[in-house]
Design a protein around this motif. Sequence first.
Motif, PDB file in Angstrom:
ATOM      1  N   LYS A  30       1.020  -1.149  -0.143  1.00  0.00           N
ATOM      2  CA  LYS A  30       0.121  -0.139   0.293  1.00  0.00           C
ATOM      3  C   LYS A  30       0.752   1.204  -0.052  1.00  0.00           C
ATOM      4  O   LYS A  30       0.605   2.110   0.777  1.00  0.00           O
ATOM      5  CB  LYS A  30      -0.918   0.101   1.198  1.00  0.00           C
ATOM      6  CG  LYS A  30      -2.012  -1.283   1.015  1.00  0.00           C
ATOM      7  CD  LYS A  30      -2.949  -1.121   2.314  1.00  0.00           C
ATOM      8  CE  LYS A  30      -3.649  -2.305   2.311  1.00  0.00           C
ATOM      9  NZ  LYS A  30      -4.394  -2.816   3.308  1.00  0.00           N
ATOM     10  N   TRP A  37       0.739   5.146   0.570  1.00  0.00           N
ATOM     11  CA  TRP A  37      -0.176   5.892   0.061  1.00  0.00           C
ATOM     12  C   TRP A  37      -1.180   6.388   0.985  1.00  0.00           C
ATOM     13  O   TRP A  37      -1.302   6.290   2.144  1.00  0.00           O
ATOM     14  CB  TRP A  37      -1.376   4.853  -0.783  1.00  0.00           C
ATOM     15  CG  TRP A  37      -0.434   4.214  -1.937  1.00  0.00           C
ATOM     16  CD1 TRP A  37       0.497   4.592  -2.617  1.00  0.00           C
ATOM     17  CD2 TRP A  37      -1.201   2.967  -2.381  1.00  0.00           C
ATOM     18  NE1 TRP A  37       0.812   3.681  -3.689  1.00  0.00           N
ATOM     19  CE2 TRP A  37      -0.422   2.554  -3.784  1.00  0.00           C
ATOM     20  CE3 TRP A  37      -1.937   1.916  -2.134  1.00  0.00           C
ATOM     21  CZ2 TRP A  37      -0.356   1.494  -4.466  1.00  0.00           C
ATOM     22  CZ3 TRP A  37      -2.101   0.822  -3.039  1.00  0.00           C
ATOM     23  CH2 TRP A  37      -1.192   0.492  -3.823  1.00  0.00           C
ATOM     24  N   LYS A  38      -1.885   7.409   0.493  1.00  0.00           N
ATOM     25  CA  LYS A  38      -2.676   8.542   1.196  1.00  0.00           C
ATOM     26  C   LYS A  38      -3.967   7.523   1.481  1.00  0.00           C
ATOM     27  O   LYS A  38      -4.691   6.889   0.899  1.00  0.00           O
ATOM     28  CB  LYS A  38      -3.299   9.954   0.508  1.00  0.00           C
ATOM     29  CG  LYS A  38      -4.103  10.702   1.358  1.00  0.00           C
ATOM     30  CD  LYS A  38      -4.543  11.771   0.698  1.00  0.00           C
ATOM     31  CE  LYS A  38      -5.453  12.597   1.453  1.00  0.00           C
ATOM     32  NZ  LYS A  38      -5.844  14.017   0.921  1.00  0.00           N
ATOM     33  N   ARG A  40      -7.750   6.289   2.511  1.00  0.00           N
ATOM     34  CA  ARG A  40      -9.025   6.799   1.898  1.00  0.00           C
ATOM     35  C   ARG A  40     -10.025   7.506   3.033  1.00  0.00           C
ATOM     36  O   ARG A  40      -9.774   7.115   4.116  1.00  0.00           O
ATOM     37  CB  ARG A  40      -9.891   5.386   1.283  1.00  0.00           C
ATOM     38  CG  ARG A  40     -10.063   4.392   2.500  1.00  0.00           C
ATOM     39  CD  ARG A  40     -11.090   3.338   1.884  1.00  0.00           C
ATOM     40  NE  ARG A  40     -10.523   2.723   0.443  1.00  0.00           N
ATOM     41  CZ  ARG A  40     -10.598   1.476   0.440  1.00  0.00           C
ATOM     42  NH1 ARG A  40     -10.780   0.538   1.138  1.00  0.00           N
ATOM     43  NH2 ARG A  40      -9.953   0.863  -0.568  1.00  0.00           N
ATOM     44  N   LEU A  49      -6.900  -0.797  -0.464  1.00  0.00           N
ATOM     45  CA  LEU A  49      -6.507   0.261  -1.328  1.00  0.00           C
ATOM     46  C   LEU A  49      -6.162  -0.145  -2.539  1.00  0.00           C
ATOM     47  O   LEU A  49      -5.202  -1.125  -2.755  1.00  0.00           O
ATOM     48  CB  LEU A  49      -5.399   1.235  -0.599  1.00  0.00           C
ATOM     49  CG  LEU A  49      -5.842   2.206   0.488  1.00  0.00           C
ATOM     50  CD1 LEU A  49      -4.225   2.827   0.876  1.00  0.00           C
ATOM     51  CD2 LEU A  49      -6.627   3.175  -0.294  1.00  0.00           C
ATOM     52  N   HIS A  81      -5.175   6.948 -10.857  1.00  0.00           N
ATOM     53  CA  HIS A  81      -4.610   6.458  -9.530  1.00  0.00           C
ATOM     54  C   HIS A  81      -3.298   6.632  -9.474  1.00  0.00           C
ATOM     55  O   HIS A  81      -2.837   7.193  -8.361  1.00  0.00           O
ATOM     56  CB  HIS A  81      -5.125   5.159  -9.407  1.00  0.00           C
ATOM     57  CG  HIS A  81      -6.388   4.994  -8.899  1.00  0.00           C
ATOM     58  ND1 HIS A  81      -6.923   5.646  -7.862  1.00  0.00           N
ATOM     59  CD2 HIS A  81      -7.434   4.484  -9.607  1.00  0.00           C
ATOM     60  CE1 HIS A  81      -8.148   5.309  -7.658  1.00  0.00           C
ATOM     61  NE2 HIS A  81      -8.565   4.446  -8.774  1.00  0.00           N
ATOM     62  N   ARG A 118      -1.728   7.553  -5.704  1.00  0.00           N
ATOM     63  CA  ARG A 118      -1.366   6.635  -5.354  1.00  0.00           C
ATOM     64  C   ARG A 118      -0.553   5.649  -6.299  1.00  0.00           C
ATOM     65  O   ARG A 118      -1.028   4.826  -6.754  1.00  0.00           O
ATOM     66  CB  ARG A 118      -2.598   5.811  -4.701  1.00  0.00           C
ATOM     67  CG  ARG A 118      -3.524   6.376  -3.658  1.00  0.00           C
ATOM     68  CD  ARG A 118      -4.520   5.565  -3.027  1.00  0.00           C
ATOM     69  NE  ARG A 118      -5.008   6.419  -1.984  1.00  0.00           N
ATOM     70  CZ  ARG A 118      -6.587   6.770  -1.999  1.00  0.00           C
ATOM     71  NH1 ARG A 118      -7.304   6.544  -3.284  1.00  0.00           N
ATOM     72  NH2 ARG A 118      -6.934   7.339  -1.020  1.00  0.00           N
TER      73      ARG A 118
END
Length: 152
Positions: A30, A37-38, A40, A49, A81, A118
């Motif tokens: 991730k 990644w940021k 959700r 994710l 993405h 992401r």
Amino acid sequence: MRTPEQLKKDIISDMRVDLAEEFDKNFNRKAFFTEKWKKRRNPNALGSLLVVTGSLRKSIQAKETPDGVKFTSNQPYATLHNEGGKGSVTVRQHTRKSKKGKTYTVKQHTRAVKVPQRQFVGDGKETQRIIQNVIDDNLEQYNQELIKTLKK
């Protein structure tokens, strides 16, 4: 004994295998290697994710070119993405209940969305390290082959 042209092809082939493997691992991490990644906004959303059905992950193709490796995807949302940005999604017709308990139908419509980056494929410090390791390993093997040939 490999020719210099064959050495180049071997380096590119090894790069394709190693990078594809590491980019696939980004979905488990991730993160883009170590850059998480940021998260959700909806923690109750289905799936991990970027992995609900797995179609994005499975769609990533690595193709060897004369000068390197090119990664592509047939999924239209892959670039959005990977790079982040604005897009639109179609919200299907569905039913909803009001606070008073009345059920009503929401018609199909489009909604503008802002997608945070992401990244799962691309260039970076770790990518360059992997490429350098592949080159170094292949050159070391080539040098060993050359030494054996010269000793004969």
